[in-house]
Design a protein around this motif. Sequence first.
Motif, mmCIF file in Angstrom:
data_model
loop_
_atom_site.group_PDB
_atom_site.id
_atom_site.type_symbol
_atom_site.label_atom_id
_atom_site.label_comp_id
_atom_site.label_asym_id
_atom_site.label_seq_id
_atom_site.Cartn_x
_atom_site.Cartn_y
_atom_site.Cartn_z
ATOM 1 N N VAL A 24 0.674 -1.675 0.045
ATOM 2 C CA VAL A 24 0.221 -0.010 -0.259
ATOM 3 C C VAL A 24 0.461 1.325 -0.191
ATOM 4 O O VAL A 24 1.780 1.535 0.902
ATOM 5 N N SER A 25 0.343 2.436 -1.153
ATOM 6 C CA SER A 25 1.221 3.349 -0.860
ATOM 7 C C SER A 25 0.154 4.348 -0.778
ATOM 8 O O SER A 25 -1.073 4.467 -1.150
ATOM 9 N N ASP A 38 4.796 10.585 -0.657
ATOM 10 C CA ASP A 38 4.531 9.257 0.186
ATOM 11 C C ASP A 38 4.382 9.580 1.900
ATOM 12 O O ASP A 38 5.841 9.741 2.119
ATOM 13 N N ILE A 39 3.454 9.348 1.826
ATOM 14 C CA ILE A 39 3.478 8.810 3.019
ATOM 15 C C ILE A 39 3.348 7.525 3.641
ATOM 16 O O ILE A 39 4.266 7.184 4.820
ATOM 17 N N GLU A 91 -8.999 6.371 -0.232
ATOM 18 C CA GLU A 91 -8.589 5.462 -0.715
ATOM 19 C C GLU A 91 -6.762 5.109 -1.477
ATOM 20 O O GLU A 91 -6.001 5.960 -1.252
ATOM 21 N N PRO A 92 -6.400 4.256 -0.746
ATOM 22 C CA PRO A 92 -4.879 3.744 -0.928
ATOM 23 C C PRO A 92 -4.165 4.364 -2.888
ATOM 24 O O PRO A 92 -5.192 4.285 -3.143
ATOM 25 N N THR A 93 -2.863 4.954 -3.016
ATOM 26 C CA THR A 93 -2.929 5.755 -4.492
ATOM 27 C C THR A 93 -2.264 4.954 -5.027
ATOM 28 O O THR A 93 -1.922 4.252 -6.014
ATOM 29 N N GLY A 94 -1.583 3.764 -4.363
ATOM 30 C CA GLY A 94 -1.754 2.061 -4.809
ATOM 31 C C GLY A 94 -1.366 0.887 -4.278
ATOM 32 O O GLY A 94 -1.346 1.406 -2.786
ATOM 33 N N GLY A 95 -1.341 -0.377 -4.575
ATOM 34 C CA GLY A 95 -1.642 -1.444 -3.540
ATOM 35 C C GLY A 95 -2.909 -1.327 -3.347
ATOM 36 O O GLY A 95 -3.633 -0.744 -3.204
ATOM 37 N N HIS A 141 9.092 6.179 8.152
ATOM 38 C CA HIS A 141 8.941 6.425 6.738
ATOM 39 C C HIS A 141 7.963 5.837 5.971
ATOM 40 O O HIS A 141 8.214 4.763 4.186
ATOM 41 N N GLY A 142 6.816 5.530 6.238
ATOM 42 C CA GLY A 142 5.462 4.916 5.293
ATOM 43 C C GLY A 142 5.677 3.476 4.679
ATOM 44 O O GLY A 142 4.872 2.918 4.290
#
Length: 254
Positions: free
Chosen positions: A2-3, A12-13, A49-53, A215-216
Amino acid sequence: DVSFRYSPDSPDILRGLDLDLVVGGSTAIVGLNGAGKTTLVKLLARLYEPTGGRIVVDGRDLAQVDARDWQRQVAVVFQDYNRYQFSAADNIGMGAPAHLDDIAALERAAAQAGADTVIDHLPDGARTVLSREYAGGRELSGGQWQRIALARAYFAIAKGASVLVLDEPTAQLDVRAEAEFFDRFLATTAAVTSVVISHRFSTVRRADRIVVLEHGRVVESGSHDELVALGGRYADMFALQARRFQDEATKEAL
Ligand SMILES: Nc1ncnc2c1ncn2[C@@H]1O[C@H](COP(=O)(O)OP(=O)(O)OP(=O)(O)O)[C@@H](O)[C@H]1O
Ligand SMILES: [Mg+2]
């Protein structure tokens, strides 16, 4: 994997975060201020919503699940938990608004969260509006509000929520209330999947699994004993806090 970023041009958080939650158990998330813990919770509750994953629940992509249905499954007490200018009863009942009239269940939830003693001291009991802006209303302290917010989560669970997320549930509780909270918490949430975020190791160490966010990403994961033995980030943070408490105890003794 998840990103997440809050806006297209911001950093990216969360970056390729992998995390398994212990179903029917408790997971504690620790990490420094700004590590992304609350952000993670907001994704889990589908406020974003996740921006990735993707996030998968029982094999289903959460994005395919109706957001309202999911939010009824998840009871969240946010760090900046909502303080509604409603009666104490309605503040708790908001955990499952369809069941606002189940007074007995409201009272049980209040007792589980230690909010019953708060309510007992209100001039009109659970009917008292929690705001000074109303005639007969009362304002609560931070810790008292926190108990009301916890009662709201317990009420949601009594009415069918199966995931409980607590972001700093004990930050404003005094030491005795924190200990009481955990005895009750463990007794009431046996069948619930719980996620607890806390900077207090007395809280964190009781979880079935502890996850360190940095670091996320998840950089360490295991039980309290495993992570202390690992001698990494968690062990450092724990040692630092233990030393600070010792210093304070020494100062008090002098
Ligand atoms: N609504 C938002 N819009 C833009 N950035 C945000 C927003 N909320 C949080 N952030 C940023 O995301 C990062 C992670 O914040 P988050 O609140 O998830 O941290 P946290 O681990 O919960 O920290 P704390 O221990 O202080 O509660 C921070 O850099 C923060 O500035
Ligand atoms: Mg936070």
